[in-house]
Scaffold this motif. Structure first.
Motif, mmCIF file in Angstrom:
data_model
loop_
_atom_site.group_PDB
_atom_site.id
_atom_site.type_symbol
_atom_site.label_atom_id
_atom_site.label_comp_id
_atom_site.label_asym_id
_atom_site.label_seq_id
_atom_site.Cartn_x
_atom_site.Cartn_y
_atom_site.Cartn_z
ATOM 1 N N TRP A 248 -15.371 5.102 2.903
ATOM 2 C CA TRP A 248 -14.000 5.391 3.319
ATOM 3 C C TRP A 248 -14.089 6.441 4.403
ATOM 4 O O TRP A 248 -14.243 7.596 4.084
ATOM 5 N N ASP A 276 -12.892 0.067 5.077
ATOM 6 C CA ASP A 276 -11.831 0.673 4.265
ATOM 7 C C ASP A 276 -10.588 0.843 5.151
ATOM 8 O O ASP A 276 -10.568 0.435 6.320
ATOM 9 N N ILE A 277 -9.568 1.494 4.624
ATOM 10 C CA ILE A 277 -8.217 1.458 5.214
ATOM 11 C C ILE A 277 -8.096 1.842 6.690
ATOM 12 O O ILE A 277 -7.126 1.462 7.327
ATOM 13 N N ILE A 313 -10.519 -4.290 3.463
ATOM 14 C CA ILE A 313 -9.628 -3.922 2.353
ATOM 15 C C ILE A 313 -8.193 -4.347 2.681
ATOM 16 O O ILE A 313 -7.792 -4.359 3.853
ATOM 17 N N TRP A 350 -0.741 4.946 1.382
ATOM 18 C CA TRP A 350 -1.421 5.324 2.636
ATOM 19 C C TRP A 350 -0.536 5.223 3.879
ATOM 20 O O TRP A 350 -0.545 6.144 4.704
ATOM 21 N N TRP A 384 -11.220 -7.206 -0.101
ATOM 22 C CA TRP A 384 -11.283 -6.168 -1.124
ATOM 23 C C TRP A 384 -9.846 -5.714 -1.359
ATOM 24 O O TRP A 384 -9.188 -5.292 -0.406
ATOM 25 N N ASP A 386 -7.035 -3.314 -3.414
ATOM 26 C CA ASP A 386 -7.117 -1.983 -4.007
ATOM 27 C C ASP A 386 -5.706 -1.460 -4.281
ATOM 28 O O ASP A 386 -4.720 -2.035 -3.830
ATOM 29 N N MET A 387 -5.627 -0.362 -4.980
ATOM 30 C CA MET A 387 -4.349 0.320 -5.273
ATOM 31 C C MET A 387 -3.366 -0.639 -5.939
ATOM 32 O O MET A 387 -2.154 -0.475 -5.848
ATOM 33 N N ARG A 457 -9.559 -3.857 -7.746
ATOM 34 C CA ARG A 457 -9.667 -2.684 -8.618
ATOM 35 C C ARG A 457 -8.879 -2.903 -9.905
ATOM 36 O O ARG A 457 -9.371 -2.652 -10.981
ATOM 37 N N TRP A 470 -14.822 -3.670 -9.451
ATOM 38 C CA TRP A 470 -15.698 -2.495 -9.455
ATOM 39 C C TRP A 470 -14.982 -1.376 -10.197
ATOM 40 O O TRP A 470 -13.833 -1.537 -10.598
ATOM 41 N N ASP A 473 -12.827 4.983 -8.649
ATOM 42 C CA ASP A 473 -13.293 6.222 -8.020
ATOM 43 C C ASP A 473 -14.078 7.110 -8.979
ATOM 44 O O ASP A 473 -13.523 7.998 -9.625
ATOM 45 N N PHE A 506 -18.372 8.244 -5.893
ATOM 46 C CA PHE A 506 -17.311 8.216 -4.875
ATOM 47 C C PHE A 506 -16.907 9.622 -4.446
ATOM 48 O O PHE A 506 -17.176 10.052 -3.326
ATOM 49 N N HIS A 531 -20.635 3.200 -2.008
ATOM 50 C CA HIS A 531 -19.325 3.537 -1.427
ATOM 51 C C HIS A 531 -19.030 4.999 -1.724
ATOM 52 O O HIS A 531 -19.426 5.513 -2.774
HETATM 53 C C1 GLC Z 1 -8.987 4.091 -3.461
HETATM 54 C C2 GLC Z 1 -10.198 3.212 -3.755
HETATM 55 C C3 GLC Z 1 -11.357 3.669 -2.910
HETATM 56 C C4 GLC Z 1 -10.962 3.645 -1.440
HETATM 57 C C5 GLC Z 1 -9.732 4.505 -1.210
HETATM 58 C C6 GLC Z 1 -9.209 4.377 0.219
HETATM 59 O O1 GLC Z 1 -9.205 5.392 -3.897
HETATM 60 O O2 GLC Z 1 -10.530 3.210 -5.104
HETATM 61 O O3 GLC Z 1 -12.476 2.845 -3.128
HETATM 62 O O4 GLC Z 1 -12.008 4.118 -0.663
HETATM 63 O O5 GLC Z 1 -8.691 4.082 -2.082
HETATM 64 O O6 GLC Z 1 -8.857 3.076 0.510
#
Ligand code: GLC
Length: 779
Positions: A248, A276-277, A313, A350, A384, A386-387, A457, A470, A473, A506, A531
């Motif tokens: 990230w 990642d984001i 992601i 985010w 991927w 997430d959240m 996640r 997976w 964090d 993490f 990661h």
């Molecule tokens: C969440 C995810 C993590 C990722 C982060 C930013 O905390 O679990 O893997 O890096 O968001 O997207």
């Protein structure tokens, strides 16, 4: 989704003042036990696979004697008690051999009118499962909350709920396993012999309760029975079994290319890099940052030339931005979760102020899948997600907004079509499942020639049909390294065969030693991805220089050698639901020490992994389960049912092959693309006590239709040792795929004192069938 109120034959039921109790033999080995209140909405199951509702042949005999009844199938004998005026149902469930499945179970109504399940825990019984949990693998004596949660700031031993909530609890006692799966979406609590010690209590916040009881009697049987209802992992693309690298975030195409070179220049095998984001434009999902990722297709092409894939992601939060097409369309079509008054719910994650995709709507899921088209056309290999517990994050909110990290949507948020609404309280646990479904189906629709890869996640029962998981964090700490073993074993025993955690940890800075140890462990878990969080020290395998780079490389190389085995285990999981990484009790269900072992695991049934979990360790104590075990490096044979102290250095990790097995090992390649380019070696482990071995090896052409088209092979390797003669054979037993390896070799591992006197005959070791005959002598 099915309406589970329909009552087919082979069913016993009792109407009461408040509702009805129903017991149904789903198959000979699976019983459904339910309570439905008289005027409640029909319970909708999101978790059951479509195949679960297909009728199975089952022989049921029911003898109803009023306040008690008996029901029997070919495998089960059930006694039911339901006094005419009581709002309760009691059950005694046994196997046909008389052994107890559940000695005593009941559904009764609590003071608030809601159903509560209890079942007796017997002496010595251990309880596994429940999804993603910290603490020991045996959950007896603990409680758990079934509510998908982002447990920030990080998880530790006492964390109550995490991202993957699976209401499957597996009991194991006297060598026999049974399972209970609660097909309930709502939040629930389970007390597993915490208070009182001999009772399991499951208390859902639902008006009805549907439980499935599985007869076992092995752990493998329970997983097979459970996944016959909730579905199994489909076969993954081959690259998913390679080493993966994430952070990230990798902030630009240039940085991604530098990471690619980092692997290739140092000959560290790797198959996939993750974005990642920060690859997005202002965290707007389905966009690319136009400056830092100006040419995604070009970047992906360059990576593919180096045999690397790219995964991106996608979060469920969509930025509130009138000029952003995904937001505009989502609003226009009513595709976001809404407040009770019908207006789109807005919260914080985010991108700042955001709306949440409403994955309860079938049309919305298909629209979401369509949004993936651009990423897929650019060549993104997998998604991927997430959240998706779902979790908010307040870090980009104004100071006046108080959102604690991980906070979910309010209970009264509404999902679903206008004429089929469902509150967040009832949909919450299913949110990640439906997001995974949308993503999986989008990938399949837009790229039908490749197997979908979705990493999620949040998950619940049934998510395994669409995504792998997976552990979220973790922290770069020795504690978190240690808890990764029971955590991943528990996830595996909850129907998710392909699981792993962030290699290196993490949050917080990892250290050179911790990274090496985590890489050694992570490389032998089913899913292996390094990661780390923003702001932490870099932890790519070369981050600490030599000798640590070499040690990480060697750990990853071992994974690449084992790829033929990993692929075979994954395929087995698609057929049976068996986890790839298994607790020792899988092969030693009557061995008390194996039942309680939290710091070792089996990869399949042939390999015992005892990762080093202590800083500065010079040795580690290893529990060898019953059987005989060859040390991986030295081939020294150890008796089982024993604890030994194995000396270790930082580069070594105790690893043992079980006597009576054959492991197919590939030569190390830099990516899975090169897996079959060099000869395969059959490592054969035999002893006088374990003189025979059989191993099936699965390989296919990596296409989603491989099985339908016959583009796969199952090869059976067998070995038999009698007297001075030892024979190793290979033959194809199924499929039409050509044997892809240029040739094979055989490595015999025998007890000390035995040597190979001669190789009497070996057919051509170039094809997919051979017989090799050895003459072995003592001394
Ligand atoms: C969440 C995810 C993590 C990722 C982060 C930013 O905390 O679990 O893997 O890096 O968001 O997207």
């Amino acid at each position: 989704m099915s309406d589970s109120t329909a009552v087919p034959r082979r069913t016993w039921q009792r109407m009461t003042a408040s509702g009805r109790f129903v017991v149904e033999a789903v198959t000979d080995e699976i019983l459904r036990v339910a309570y439905w209140p008289a005027n409640a909405q029909p319970h909708r199951s999101w978790s059951l696979a479509p195949s679960a509702t297909a009728p199975h042949a089952v022989d049921v005999a029911i003898d109803d004697q009023g306040d008690h009844a008996s029901l029997s199938t070919n495998a089960l004998q059930v006694t039911l008690t339901s006094p005419a005026d009581a709002e309760s149902l009691g059950l005694v469930i046994a196997r046909k051999d008389g052994s107890a499945v559940l000695e005593q179970a009941s559904i009764r109504l609590a003071a608030n009118g809601r159903p509560v399940w209890t079942s007796a825990l017997v002496e010595g019984e251990v309880i596994y499962g429940g999804g993603e949990r910290t603490g020991p693998l045996n959950k007896r004596g603990r409680s758990m909350t079934f509510w998908t949660t982002d447990p920030l700031p990080n998880h530790g031993d006492q964390t109550g709920a995490m991202h993957q909530s699976v209401p499957l609890l597996i009991g194991l006692v006297d060598g026999k396993a049974c399972g209970t799966y609660f097909d309930v979406n709502e939040r629930a609590e389970a007390d597993i012999g915490k208070a009182p010690a001999n009772t399991l209590t499951y208390t859902p916040e639902s008006a009805d309760l549907v439980a499935y009881v599985f007869a076992g009697p092995t752990l493998g049987d329970v997983l097979r029975q459970y996944t016959s209802l909730t579905g199994r992992m489909p076969m993954l693309p081959r690259w998913a079994f390679g080493n993966q690298q994430s952070r990230w975030s990798y902030m630009s195409a240039d940085e991604v290319l530098a990471i690619a070179s980092g692997f290739r220049d140092r000959s560290i095998p790797c198959d996939a890099l993750y974005l990642d984001i920060d690859y997005m434009d202002g965290y707007r999902v389905f966009t690319w940052n136009p400056e830092r990722f100006a040419d995604p297709a070009g970047l992906i092409q360059t990576l593919r030339e180096q045999q690397l894939r790219l995964v991106t992601i996608i979060d469920p939060g969509v930025k509130v931005d009138a000029a952003y097409s995904v937001y505009q369309e989502g609003i226009a079509k009513g595709y976001f979760a809404r407040k009770a008054d019908g207006a789109p719910f807005q919260g914080w994650v985010w991108p700042g102020l955001s709306c949440w995709g409403d994955f309860a709507q079938p049309d919305m899921r298909s629209w979401w899948g369509d949004q993936l088209r651009g990423l897929i056309e650019a060549g993104v290999a997998g998604i991927w997600i997430d959240m998706n517990e779902p979790a908010q994050a307040g870090i980009f909110a104004p100071p006046s907004v108080k959102i604690s990290h991980g906070e979910t949507l309010p209970d009264d948020v509404v999902h679903g079509m206008l004429d089929d609404p469902i509150t967040h309280a009832r949909f919450h646990n299913t949110y990640g499942l439906e997001m995974a479904r949308a993503t999986f189906e989008g990938l399949r629709r837009w790229r039908p020639d490749e197997r979908p890869f979705v990493l999620t996640r949040a998950a619940t029962a049934g998510s395994q049909r669409f995504a792998i998981v997976w552990n979220g964090d973790s922290t770069s700490s020795w504690d978190n390294l240690r808890l990764a073993i029971p955590l991943n074993l528990g996830v595996g025993l909850s129907g998710f065969p392909m699981t792993g955690g962030d290699v290196g940890g993490f949050w917080q800075n990892t250290t050179a030693e911790l990274l090496v140890r985590w890489t050694q462990l992570g490389a032998l878990l089913p899913f292996c991805r390094n990661h780390s969080a923003m702001g932490t020290a870099r932890q790519e395998p070369w981050a600490f220089g030599e000798p640590y780079t070499r040690m990480c490389r060697e750990a990853i190389e071992r994974r690449y050698q084992l790829l033929p085995y990993f692929l075979t285990l994954a395929h087995e999981a698609t057929l049976t639901g068996a986890p790839m990484a298994r607790p020792l009790s899988w092969i030693a269900p009557t061995h008390a020490e194996s039942l309680a072992c939290d710091d070792e695991f089996l990869l399949g049934e042939a390999l015992l992994v005892a990762p080093v979990l202590d800083e500065g360790a010079a040795s580690r104590e290893v529990l060898l389960p019953p059987g005989e075990w060859f040390a991986w490096e030295s081939s020294v044979l150890h008796a089982g049912n024993l604890r030994i102290s194995a000396p270790v250095t930082l580069e070594s990790m105790p690893l043992y092959a079980r006597a009576g097995t054959i492991l197919p090992l590939a030569a190390v390649a830099q990516s899975t693309d090169g897996m079959t380019e060099q000869p395969l070696t059959f490592h054969v482990y035999l002893t006088e006590n374990n003189p025979t071995a059989t191993a099936d090896i699965w390989l296919d052409d990596d296409h989603p239709l491989a099985e339908e088209r016959g583009a796969f092979g199952v090869w059976r390797a067998t070995a038999a040792w009698q007297g001075d003669d030892l024979t190793v054979q290979l033959e194809r037993v199924n499929g039409q795929l050509a044997w892809p390896y240029p040739s094979s070799s055989i490595a015999l591992h025998l007890p000390e004192g035995w040597t190979i006197a001669s190789l009497d005959s070996a057919d051509d070791l170039h094809g997919d069938s051979f017989v090799a005959r050895y003459h072995v002598t003592r001394g």
